[in-house]
Design a protein around this motif. Structure first.
Motif, PDB file in Angstrom:
ATOM      1  N   MET A  23       0.843  -1.206   0.000  1.00 33.62           N
ATOM      2  CA  MET A  23       0.000   0.000   0.000  1.00 33.62           C
ATOM      3  C   MET A  23       0.877   1.255   0.000  1.00 33.62           C
ATOM      4  O   MET A  23       1.915   1.306   0.653  1.00 33.62           O
ATOM      5  CB  MET A  23      -0.916   0.024   1.222  1.00 33.62           C
ATOM      6  N   ILE A  24       0.455   2.248  -0.762  1.00 31.63           N
ATOM      7  CA  ILE A  24       1.147   3.536  -0.803  1.00 31.63           C
ATOM      8  C   ILE A  24       0.312   4.552  -0.039  1.00 31.63           C
ATOM      9  O   ILE A  24      -0.886   4.694  -0.284  1.00 31.63           O
ATOM     10  CB  ILE A  24       1.343   4.012  -2.255  1.00 31.63           C
ATOM     11  N   GLU A  25       0.955   5.242   0.882  1.00 39.46           N
ATOM     12  CA  GLU A  25       0.256   6.267   1.658  1.00 39.46           C
ATOM     13  C   GLU A  25       1.068   7.551   1.639  1.00 39.46           C
ATOM     14  O   GLU A  25       2.237   7.573   2.026  1.00 39.46           O
ATOM     15  CB  GLU A  25       0.024   5.803   3.090  1.00 39.46           C
ATOM     16  N   ILE A  26       0.443   8.625   1.175  1.00 41.87           N
ATOM     17  CA  ILE A  26       1.092   9.933   1.071  1.00 41.87           C
ATOM     18  C   ILE A  26       0.332  10.924   1.935  1.00 41.87           C
ATOM     19  O   ILE A  26      -0.897  11.018   1.854  1.00 41.87           O
ATOM     20  CB  ILE A  26       1.111  10.422  -0.396  1.00 41.87           C
ATOM     21  N   LYS A  27       1.069  11.655   2.782  1.00 42.89           N
ATOM     22  CA  LYS A  27       0.440  12.633   3.667  1.00 42.89           C
ATOM     23  C   LYS A  27       1.139  13.982   3.539  1.00 42.89           C
ATOM     24  O   LYS A  27       2.344  14.082   3.736  1.00 42.89           O
ATOM     25  CB  LYS A  27       0.519  12.165   5.128  1.00 42.89           C
ATOM     26  N   ASN A  28       0.350  15.002   3.155  1.00 39.68           N
ATOM     27  CA  ASN A  28       0.812  16.400   3.116  1.00 39.68           C
ATOM     28  C   ASN A  28       2.156  16.548   2.401  1.00 39.68           C
ATOM     29  O   ASN A  28       3.063  17.237   2.867  1.00 39.68           O
ATOM     30  CB  ASN A  28       0.925  16.963   4.535  1.00 39.68           C
ATOM     31  N   LEU A  29       2.261  15.925   1.245  1.00 39.18           N
ATOM     32  CA  LEU A  29       3.524  15.888   0.511  1.00 39.18           C
ATOM     33  C   LEU A  29       3.743  17.184  -0.276  1.00 39.18           C
ATOM     34  O   LEU A  29       2.882  17.620  -1.043  1.00 39.18           O
ATOM     35  CB  LEU A  29       3.527  14.699  -0.449  1.00 39.18           C
ATOM     36  N   THR A  30       4.912  17.784  -0.099  1.00 40.72           N
ATOM     37  CA  THR A  30       5.296  19.001  -0.810  1.00 40.72           C
ATOM     38  C   THR A  30       6.710  18.865  -1.338  1.00 40.72           C
ATOM     39  O   THR A  30       7.591  18.331  -0.662  1.00 40.72           O
ATOM     40  CB  THR A  30       5.210  20.235   0.121  1.00 40.72           C
ATOM     41  N   LYS A  31       6.922  19.319  -2.562  1.00 49.98           N
ATOM     42  CA  LYS A  31       8.266  19.376  -3.126  1.00 49.98           C
ATOM     43  C   LYS A  31       8.484  20.732  -3.764  1.00 49.98           C
ATOM     44  O   LYS A  31       7.740  21.155  -4.655  1.00 49.98           O
ATOM     45  CB  LYS A  31       8.463  18.276  -4.176  1.00 49.98           C
ATOM     46  N   GLU A  32       9.535  21.428  -3.287  1.00 47.41           N
ATOM     47  CA  GLU A  32       9.887  22.734  -3.832  1.00 47.41           C
ATOM     48  C   GLU A  32      11.275  22.672  -4.448  1.00 47.41           C
ATOM     49  O   GLU A  32      12.165  21.970  -3.949  1.00 47.41           O
ATOM     50  CB  GLU A  32       9.866  23.796  -2.730  1.00 47.41           C
ATOM     51  N   PHE A  33      11.458  23.401  -5.541  1.00 47.96           N
ATOM     52  CA  PHE A  33      12.761  23.494  -6.184  1.00 47.96           C
ATOM     53  C   PHE A  33      13.238  24.942  -6.102  1.00 47.96           C
ATOM     54  O   PHE A  33      12.507  25.876  -6.459  1.00 47.96           O
ATOM     55  CB  PHE A  33      12.682  23.063  -7.654  1.00 47.96           C
ATOM     56  N   LYS A  34      14.479  25.105  -5.642  1.00 48.25           N
ATOM     57  CA  LYS A  34      15.058  26.436  -5.488  1.00 48.25           C
ATOM     58  C   LYS A  34      16.089  26.645  -6.598  1.00 48.25           C
ATOM     59  O   LYS A  34      17.043  25.877  -6.723  1.00 48.25           O
ATOM     60  CB  LYS A  34      15.724  26.544  -4.116  1.00 48.25           C
ATOM     61  N   THR A  35      15.900  27.663  -7.427  1.00 45.89           N
ATOM     62  CA  THR A  35      16.813  27.916  -8.542  1.00 45.89           C
ATOM     63  C   THR A  35      17.318  29.354  -8.498  1.00 45.89           C
ATOM     64  O   THR A  35      16.597  30.281  -8.111  1.00 45.89           O
ATOM     65  CB  THR A  35      16.113  27.678  -9.896  1.00 45.89           C
ATOM     66  N   ALA A  36      18.571  29.519  -8.924  1.00 44.22           N
ATOM     67  CA  ALA A  36      19.172  30.852  -8.955  1.00 44.22           C
ATOM     68  C   ALA A  36      18.615  31.653 -10.127  1.00 44.22           C
ATOM     69  O   ALA A  36      18.445  31.123 -11.228  1.00 44.22           O
ATOM     70  CB  ALA A  36      20.684  30.737  -9.072  1.00 44.22           C
ATOM     71  N   VAL A  37      18.352  32.934  -9.877  1.00 49.64           N
ATOM     72  CA  VAL A  37      17.906  33.840 -10.940  1.00 49.64           C
ATOM     73  C   VAL A  37      19.153  34.418 -11.589  1.00 49.64           C
ATOM     74  O   VAL A  37      19.854  35.240 -10.994  1.00 49.64           O
ATOM     75  CB  VAL A  37      17.012  34.970 -10.384  1.00 49.64           C
ATOM     76  N   ARG A  38      19.469  33.999 -12.803  1.00 48.12           N
ATOM     77  CA  ARG A  38      20.708  34.402 -13.468  1.00 48.12           C
ATOM     78  C   ARG A  38      20.489  35.689 -14.271  1.00 48.12           C
ATOM     79  O   ARG A  38      19.510  35.813 -14.999  1.00 48.12           O
ATOM     80  CB  ARG A  38      21.215  33.292 -14.373  1.00 48.12           C
ATOM     81  N   GLN A  39      21.442  36.611 -14.138  1.00 48.27           N
ATOM     82  CA  GLN A  39      21.391  37.856 -14.875  1.00 48.27           C
ATOM     83  C   GLN A  39      22.087  37.702 -16.218  1.00 48.27           C
ATOM     84  O   GLN A  39      22.925  36.820 -16.405  1.00 48.27           O
ATOM     85  CB  GLN A  39      22.041  38.978 -14.057  1.00 48.27           C
ATOM     86  N   GLU A  40      21.759  38.585 -17.153  1.00 51.84           N
ATOM     87  CA  GLU A  40      22.299  38.473 -18.508  1.00 51.84           C
ATOM     88  C   GLU A  40      23.726  39.002 -18.589  1.00 51.84           C
ATOM     89  O   GLU A  40      24.153  39.858 -17.821  1.00 51.84           O
ATOM     90  CB  GLU A  40      21.408  39.252 -19.480  1.00 51.84           C
ATOM     91  N   GLY A  41      24.467  38.462 -19.573  1.00 51.38           N
ATOM     92  CA  GLY A  41      25.804  38.952 -19.874  1.00 51.38           C
ATOM     93  C   GLY A  41      26.871  38.417 -18.939  1.00 51.38           C
ATOM     94  O   GLY A  41      26.594  37.738 -17.937  1.00 51.38           O
ATOM     95  N   VAL A  42      28.136  38.725 -19.290  1.00 54.41           N
ATOM     96  CA  VAL A  42      29.275  38.251 -18.492  1.00 54.41           C
ATOM     97  C   VAL A  42      29.263  38.884 -17.110  1.00 54.41           C
ATOM     98  O   VAL A  42      29.485  38.211 -16.089  1.00 54.41           O
ATOM     99  CB  VAL A  42      30.597  38.570 -19.214  1.00 54.41           C
ATOM    100  N   LEU A  43      29.004  40.194 -17.044  1.00 49.13           N
ATOM    101  CA  LEU A  43      28.947  40.877 -15.746  1.00 49.13           C
ATOM    102  C   LEU A  43      27.832  40.295 -14.888  1.00 49.13           C
ATOM    103  O   LEU A  43      28.005  40.080 -13.679  1.00 49.13           O
ATOM    104  CB  LEU A  43      28.749  42.377 -15.960  1.00 49.13           C
ATOM    105  N   GLY A  44      26.701  40.038 -15.515  1.00 53.65           N
ATOM    106  CA  GLY A  44      25.590  39.444 -14.780  1.00 53.65           C
ATOM    107  C   GLY A  44      25.926  38.067 -14.242  1.00 53.65           C
ATOM    108  O   GLY A  44      25.480  37.695 -13.153  1.00 53.65           O
ATOM    109  N   MET A  45      26.734  37.299 -15.001  1.00 54.58           N
ATOM    110  CA  MET A  45      27.141  35.972 -14.542  1.00 54.58           C
ATOM    111  C   MET A  45      27.956  36.065 -13.255  1.00 54.58           C
ATOM    112  O   MET A  45      27.758  35.305 -12.312  1.00 54.58           O
ATOM    113  CB  MET A  45      27.952  35.281 -15.636  1.00 54.58           C
ATOM    114  N   PHE A  46      28.905  37.041 -13.228  1.00 50.41           N
ATOM    115  CA  PHE A  46      29.728  37.186 -12.020  1.00 50.41           C
ATOM    116  C   PHE A  46      28.899  37.692 -10.839  1.00 50.41           C
ATOM    117  O   PHE A  46      29.111  37.290  -9.690  1.00 50.41           O
ATOM    118  CB  PHE A  46      30.895  38.136 -12.291  1.00 50.41           C
ATOM    119  N   ARG A  47      27.947  38.563 -11.114  1.00 53.04           N
ATOM    120  CA  ARG A  47      27.078  39.044 -10.040  1.00 53.04           C
ATOM    121  C   ARG A  47      26.267  37.876  -9.450  1.00 53.04           C
ATOM    122  O   ARG A  47      26.043  37.806  -8.239  1.00 53.04           O
ATOM    123  CB  ARG A  47      26.130  40.117 -10.571  1.00 53.04           C
ATOM    124  N   THR A  48      25.829  36.985 -10.328  1.00 57.25           N
ATOM    125  CA  THR A  48      25.064  35.829  -9.861  1.00 57.25           C
ATOM    126  C   THR A  48      25.905  34.940  -8.968  1.00 57.25           C
ATOM    127  O   THR A  48      25.420  34.374  -7.975  1.00 57.25           O
ATOM    128  CB  THR A  48      24.548  35.013 -11.071  1.00 57.25           C
TER     129      THR A  48
END
Length: 326
Positions: A1-26
């Motif tokens: 039997m499979i039993e699931i209770k209050n299951l949540t999955k979140e994914f955390k991702t970095a917000v990347r900025q554009e360009g070479v300068l933005g890459m270093f800022r990230t």
């Protein structure tokens, strides 16, 4: 039997900025955004059930399956398979489950299919008697014996999907997770795979959790469906009940003796919806709710008033229901 209770999955991702300068800022001052793939869901699946787990792309289906298999760890909530949490005891749970991902394979690419089966036999410690019995069964229901000595890389898509299903079931798992098992297959191969899944369930009481975009898979195999949208379960119940949530909808495709004008078509105060066939002016498509107007009344009207020569009746398909829910 499979039993699931209050299951949540979140994914955390970095917000990347554009360009070479933005890459270093990230790199040094990254901002993050959180996406909730599965949102506080609870459900129970009993032994031997065949359940359709459906929803649009990105709804959270595959994420849920991966957590059930122990591949992903939940952000919060619990999953138990026969009282064991899969992400904590992956080896213990792996012996009880089989998994087929429609766009991935667990087979060894360059060796004959039968050698992959032999490797799996040793991994799962299947004794010789059980191995022979299961191979005979799989040869019969899936027809893999016709190409079992070919290297996997030489198999067609339909042959590989049948081989993957055989490999997932070889150790006789209690639970079979099928993620798009008929994707890209022709009608005959789909029917063979559906028939095999039914036989596995009937003979060995295998629990099946099926995710698919092919609604015919659901109608042929599952009595219960779970619909997920944006990480939330919006329906969990029988296939019949979800149809009745939208009324007992019917479609009549009618061939007429003569073309009818709009004024000649009675709509029963809106209870009948008429659509003309674009290719045949003597054909009508009539939709109605059988809870509002009975089928006999409509059939009498179609033949006696419209002069129908032929008629086909269809109930609402599960695909139409899902479109309305999502």
């Amino acid at each position: 039997m499979i039993e699931i209770k209050n299951l949540t999955k979140e994914f955390k991702t970095a917000v990347r900025q554009e360009g070479v300068l933005g890459m270093f800022r990230t790199l040094f001052s990254a901002k993050y955004e959180t996406k909730t793939a599965v949102n506080n869901i609870s459900l129970k699946i009993n032994d031997g059930e065949m359940v359709g787990y459906i929803g649009s792309n990105g709804a959270g289906k595959s994420t849920t399956i991966k957590m059930m298999c122990g591949i992903l760890t939940p952000t919060s909530g619990t999953i138990e398979i026969d009282g064991v949490e899969p992400y904590k005891k992956r080896k213990s749970v792996a012996s009880k489950i089989g998994v087929v991902f429609g766009q991935k394979t667990q087979l060894w690419w360059d060796i004959p299919l039968v050698e992959s089966f032999k490797v799996l036999k040793e991994i799962y410690r299947i004794n010789d008697g059980d191995y022979k019995e299961r191979l005979d069964f799989l040869y019969e229901v899936l027809g893999v014996g016709d190409f079992v000595h070919q290297p996997v890389r030489t198999l067609s898509l339909g042959q590989r999907m049948r081989a993957d299903l055989a490999a997932a079931w070889l150790h006789n798992p209690e639970i079979l997770f099928l993620d798009e098992p008929t994707i890209g297959l022709d009608v005959l191969v789909k029917e063979k795979i559906r028939g095999a899944i039914k036989m596995m369930n009937e003979k060995y009481n295998t629990t099946v959790i099926l995710t698919t975009h092919d609604m015919q898979d659901i109608e042929d195999l599952c009595r219960r469906i779970i619909i997920i949208d944006e990480g939330n379960i919006i329906y969990d119940g029988t296939l019949e009940n979800v149809k009745y949530r939208f009324g007992d909808l019917r479609t009549l495709t009618v061939s007429l003796r003569d073309k009818k004008t709009d004024s000649e078509l009675c709509d029963y105060d809106g209870r009948l919806k008429f659509t003309r066939d674009e290719e045949n002016e003597k054909k009508l498509i009539i939709k109605f709710n059988a809870q509002e107007i009975n089928l006999e009344t409509v059939v009498n009207y179609v033949f006696n008033q419209l002069g129908a020569t032929d008629m086909k009746v269809e109930e609402i398909g599960i695909e139409d229901v899902v479109k309305k829910l999502l």
